[in-house]
Design a protein around this motif. Structure first.
Motif, short mmCIF file in Angstrom:
data_model
loop_
_atom_site.label_atom_id
_atom_site.label_comp_id
_atom_site.label_asym_id
_atom_site.label_seq_id
_atom_site.Cartn_x
_atom_site.Cartn_y
_atom_site.Cartn_z
N LYS A 336 21.10 -1.71 7.92
CA LYS A 336 20.51 -0.53 7.29
C LYS A 336 21.86 0.18 6.25
O LYS A 336 21.55 0.91 5.59
N LEU A 339 21.22 -1.30 2.37
CA LEU A 339 20.12 -1.09 2.38
C LEU A 339 20.39 0.89 1.24
O LEU A 339 20.16 1.32 0.52
N MET A 340 21.28 1.16 2.90
CA MET A 340 21.95 3.26 2.52
C MET A 340 23.01 2.46 1.04
O MET A 340 22.41 3.76 -0.15
N TYR A 343 20.68 1.89 -2.70
CA TYR A 343 20.02 2.85 -3.35
C TYR A 343 20.37 4.46 -2.86
O TYR A 343 19.43 5.35 -3.33
N GLU A 347 20.55 7.18 6.53
CA GLU A 347 19.59 6.50 7.31
C GLU A 347 18.76 6.75 8.21
O GLU A 347 18.34 5.53 8.49
N GLU A 349 16.00 7.59 6.23
CA GLU A 349 15.31 7.12 4.92
C GLU A 349 15.04 5.22 5.47
O GLU A 349 14.17 4.84 5.15
N ALA A 350 16.41 4.68 5.49
CA ALA A 350 16.64 3.74 5.90
C ALA A 350 15.96 3.00 6.90
O ALA A 350 15.67 1.53 7.15
N SER A 351 15.64 3.79 7.88
CA SER A 351 15.47 2.93 9.39
C SER A 351 13.45 2.79 8.92
O SER A 351 13.14 2.00 9.81
N TYR A 406 13.49 -6.55 7.96
CA TYR A 406 14.29 -5.67 6.64
C TYR A 406 14.09 -6.45 5.08
O TYR A 406 13.48 -7.10 5.13
#
Length: 411
Positions: A336, A339-340, A343, A347, A349-351, A406
């Motif tokens: 996560k 990704l955070m 982009y 968190e 949104e990453a989920s 992921y």
């Protein structure tokens, strides 16, 4: 506008699995012609499994018609063996099996975990049957009792919903055919030929025990190799998350391009308490609504919605790992965080892109009404006890595996 015919109109459908299937009477013909049932032509039998097995484009409509054909054969076998079944009971069980999946939403199970809350397809199927019963002047009353398991002759419900029902008997063979997975190719004809009834309970004659063993093994293999295939799991999770995100945005006032039917479910909270009021709108919803919407959403300004939609439409799916042990929270958090950082997203949104879960496989659950073998001496015992195949007992155990999804690293 649909009308209920009083004729004895019959027709024949050519099925690739069983050959010709005869529609036995006017009521069943009219049920098949009804808009609620015709919708099943636009609902994929196996969700997004065609992203793994390109041939798996068959529909809930084909499956339902196949179940009708197998049930007709089963009833003939039982009657020929001296089981008394009235014409009303025959018609009731045929209607029950025909409509058992009528409540499935787009891509089957994805709908149940996203835009409707706590409503499963069995509940919606029952609502459709009750609505049709009013329209067909009570013709479905017995079918509903059989479907719900409240009719006093248990074997009729077991033929519709049991460990060796006509639903499973059809979908294993049909899904095996369309995916090309020979491991699931069960001997439907012999299974049906071995059926019998004792004390109004469904049994299998002793000489059919090896066919039942093959059926259970095939079911286990089909679940691991097809229904729980890791790519299929990712695809279903993605489409579920697309719909969740779309609903979240809609509730926050964002206007999304979608059909009127899909828009209704995105904008309103639909649960067990009010799904009946939206039943007619639900009947207008199918796979095409979702695919069409996702094509539009690929270019939406919301990062999560657009990226998730592109993942499905372009088949650029997430990576997935499957193992017996649960994944550490620290590993999930690491994915996560990456990704955070990449982009610049939250968190939450990453989920949508990094998540873990479990899958389970239990080929035979004797606690939910087992498969009873009628021995030659008249005694009835469970198939596990009757079998000399030691591995059959292991099929009663639920096997649970963990998965982690992921994004792929793009560079």
């Amino acid at each position: 506008m649909a009308s209920v015919s009083s004729s004895n109109k019959t027709t024949i459908i050519n099925d690739p699995i069983y050959g010709f299937i005869t529609i036995p009477n006017g009521v069943i013909f009219d049920l098949i012609q009804h808009k609620y049932f015709q919708r099943l032509r636009r609902i994929s039998q196996m969700g997004l499994s065609y992203l793994v097995y390109p041939g798996a484009h068959h529909t809930r409509f084909q499956h339902a018609i196949g179940c009708l054909g197998v049930m007709q054969k089963a009833l003939k076998v039982l009657v020929d063996k001296g089981v008394t079944i009235s014409e009303e009971e025959k018609n009731g069980v045929l209607i029950a099996i025909l409509l058992h999946d009528i409540g499935h939403g787009p891509f089957s199970h994805a709908m149940e975990h996203s835009i409707v809350e706590g409503v499963n397809h069995e509940h919606i199927s029952l609502l459709f049957m009750e609505s049709l019963n009013e329209e067909f002047n009570g013709s479905l009353t017995l079918a509903i009792q059989i479907f719900k398991g409240t009719y006093h002759r248990a074997f009729l419900n077991q033929l519709v919903s049991g460990q060796l029902d006509m639903d499973r008997t059809d979908y294993l063979k049909r899904d095996s055919f369309y995916t090309g997975m020979a491991e699931g190719n069960i001997n439907t004809e012999r299974i049906v030929a071995m059926l019998n009834v004792k004390d109004d309970e469904l049994v299998v004659e002793e000489k059919g025990i090896y066919t039942v063993e093959k059926f259970l093994v095939a079911r286990r293999l089909m679940y691991w190799q097809v229904y729980l295939h890791k790519t299929g799991i990712v695809a279903e999770q993605l489409i579920t998350r697309v719909l969740k995100r779309a609903k979240e945005l809609s509730h926050s006032g964002v206007q999304l391009h979608s059909s009127a039917a899909l828009s209704h479910f995105l904008n309103y909270r639909i649960g067990v308490e009010n799904i009946e009021k939206s039943l007619d709108i639900f009947s207008q919803l199918d796979d095409y609504d979702i695919i069409s919407a996702m094509k539009e959403w690929c270019s939406h300004e919301d990062f999560v919605l657009s990226e998730l939609s592109k993942c499905v439409i372009e088949r650029d799916l997430l990576k997935v790992k499957i193992r017996k042990k649960p994944f550490k929270k620290s590993k999930i958090a690491l994915h996560k965080a990456m990704l955070m950082d990449t982009y610049r997203i939250s968190e939450d949104e990453a989920s949508y892109f990094v998540f873990a879960g479990t899958i389970s496989n239990q080929a035979y659950n004797y606690k939910k009404g087992g498969i009873n073998i009628l021995l030659n001496n008249g005694k009835i015992i469970d198939v596990v006890k009757a079998s000399d195949q030691l591995s059959l007992k292991s099929l009663t155990k639920e096997v649970v595996k963990n998965y982690l999804c992921y994004p792929k690293v793009k560079g």
